[in-house]
Design an enzyme around this catalytic site. Structure first.
Site, short mmCIF file in Angstrom:
data_model
loop_
_atom_site.label_atom_id
_atom_site.label_comp_id
_atom_site.label_asym_id
_atom_site.label_seq_id
_atom_site.Cartn_x
_atom_site.Cartn_y
_atom_site.Cartn_z
N ASP A 1 0.72 -1.21 0.08
CA ASP A 1 0.04 -0.20 -0.07
C ASP A 1 0.79 1.22 0.17
OD1 ASP A 1 -2.39 -1.28 -0.44
OD2 ASP A 1 -2.79 -1.60 1.80
N ASP B 1 -6.71 -4.81 -4.85
CA ASP B 1 -6.58 -3.65 -4.53
C ASP B 1 -5.26 -3.05 -5.11
OD1 ASP B 1 -8.00 -5.33 -2.80
OD2 ASP B 1 -8.11 -3.68 -1.25
N1 GLY Z 1 -7.61 -1.96 0.59
C1 GLY Z 1 -8.44 -2.30 1.59
C2 GLY Z 1 -9.93 -1.94 1.53
O1 GLY Z 1 -10.18 -1.53 0.17
O2 GLY Z 1 -10.45 -1.75 2.48
#
Ligand code: GLY
Length: 373
Positions: free
Chosen positions: A99, A156
């Site tokens: 992330d 994601d």
């Molecule tokens: N990346 C985690 C979410 O979308 O909650």
């Protein structure tokens, strides 16, 4: 001007003005914070409780969007301050994972693209190196998290890899882009389904790249269809197309978009938290709609106008539906209400990325350039 844009021009202006009026105040009152949600109407502060939290780039990202549109210096000051607060996270190697794209592309990346400062360049290029370093060449993927999760990849991540495309453009070295493209290709095979829906979490064999296991992740169950994951796929693949020009990413984004549009058309353009969950309880997730609207606008720009109309029309329908879930008053510091973190063990709440994507969609409709991704 496109007919749909013309019809909505006044609406976009009015909504943006209301947002500016509200956010100008919160940019000041939350200057020392990195908010995630609100508690009793007041922003919480991840800078204090969890500086490494994956959403911590959205607040500076939101401030930059508002700065670019209004040129109000308060937004710039707040964005820059949040970027500095994030240095504590960048210095903690053990807490860094995939992330880093969400965290430093929207903060330092945007600052650098606007002003070219060395400190911001250092931050986003360092983050890009961390992300590229998570690539597994045999499996052909970027690993998601740390700990006992080798081989785990999540959809994601398609929103994290634009950091790599940006890094390659910055330094003229194709290795970052090549890592991103191999990862995007792998997820087309492992996460995307033929009908445009997708898996959230997949465990991939680190030696062969084969799928070992699927997990329901934040959705209802294995094989279901978590709507924010769908929006990560939709927006993520169109971003890969924008950065590479490779048509297979455009086609994947269109497949995800067609599936998303077909589903939200059944529920007045407000996405359910999982498109394949039982209808009771009836739980929507506004954040999925806001993110998907951004992707749909980009798809509408990437295809001929007659084809793009469907995507733009769906984006407007969703944004109009989402506006009814916005709080433009000063009663609360959050804008878009009724987001859902995940299907199970969660309840409706405002979440910073909901605010971010709702504003980013309007920012795009005002004709601004894509800078955050
Ligand atoms: N990346 C985690 C979410 O979308 O909650």
């Amino acid at each position: 001007m496109n007919v749909l844009m013309k019809e909505n021009e006044k609406w976009v202006d009015e909504v943006f003005d209301k947002i500016h009026k509200k956010l100008r105040k919160t940019a000041e009152s939350s200057y020392d914070k990195i908010p995630y949600t609100t508690v009793n109407g007041v922003h919480d502060n991840k800078a204090e409780t969890d500086i490494s939290w994956w959403t911590n780039g959205f607040w500076p990202g939101l401030m930059w969007l508002m700065y670019i549109h209004t040129k109000d210096e308060q937004y710039k000051k707040t964005a820059e301050h949040a970027e500095e607060l994030l240095d504590k996270a960048l210095a903690d190697y053990d807490s860094l994972h995939h992330d880093v794209g969400f965290m430093w592309n929207m903060s330092s990346g945007v600052n650098y693209r606007l002003f070219g400062g060395k400190a911001s360049k250092n931050r986003f290029m360092f983050a890009a190196n961390v992300l590229a370093g998570r690539f597994n060449p045999k499996g052909g993927f970027i690993r998601a998290w740390n700990g006992n999760t080798d081989g785990w990849t999540i959809i994601d991540s398609m929103m994290n890899i634009p950091l790599l495309y940006r890094a390659s453009k910055e330094c003229g070295d194709t290795r970052f882009e090549n890592v991103a493209r191999i990862h995007a290709d792998t997820l087309m095979r492992t996460h995307m389904r033929e009908d445009g829906s997708c898996n959230h979490i997949v465990k991939i064999d680190t030696e062969t790249g084969e799928v070992l296991e699927n997990f329901g992740g934040q959705g209802y169950e294995e094989g279901s269809s978590w709507s924010r994951g769908q929006s990560w796929a939709l927006y993520g693949y169109i971003l890969s197309y924008i950065h590479t020009g490779d048509e297979k990413y455009l086609n994947t984004a269109k497949r995800a978009a067609n599936y998303f549009i077909a589903n939200v058309a059944l529920t007045d353009y407000l996405p359910l938290t999982d498109f394949r969950a039982p209808r009771e309880p009836y739980v929507i997730d506004t954040t999925a709609g806001a993110c998907a609207a951004c992707g749909l606008i980009e798809i509408s720009r990437a295809v001929p106008e007659n084809e793009g109309r469907m995507y733009l029309d769906a984006a407007f329908r969703m944004l109009h539906a989402l506006e009814k879930h916005c709080d433009f008053t000063d009663d609360t510091e959050s804008l878009l209400q009724d987001g859902m973190e995940k299907y199970h063990d969660s309840s409706e709440m405002p979440i910073i990325y909901g605010d971010y994507f709702f504003v980013e969609a309007l920012y795009k409709l005002k004709g601004h350039e894509l800078l955050s991704w």
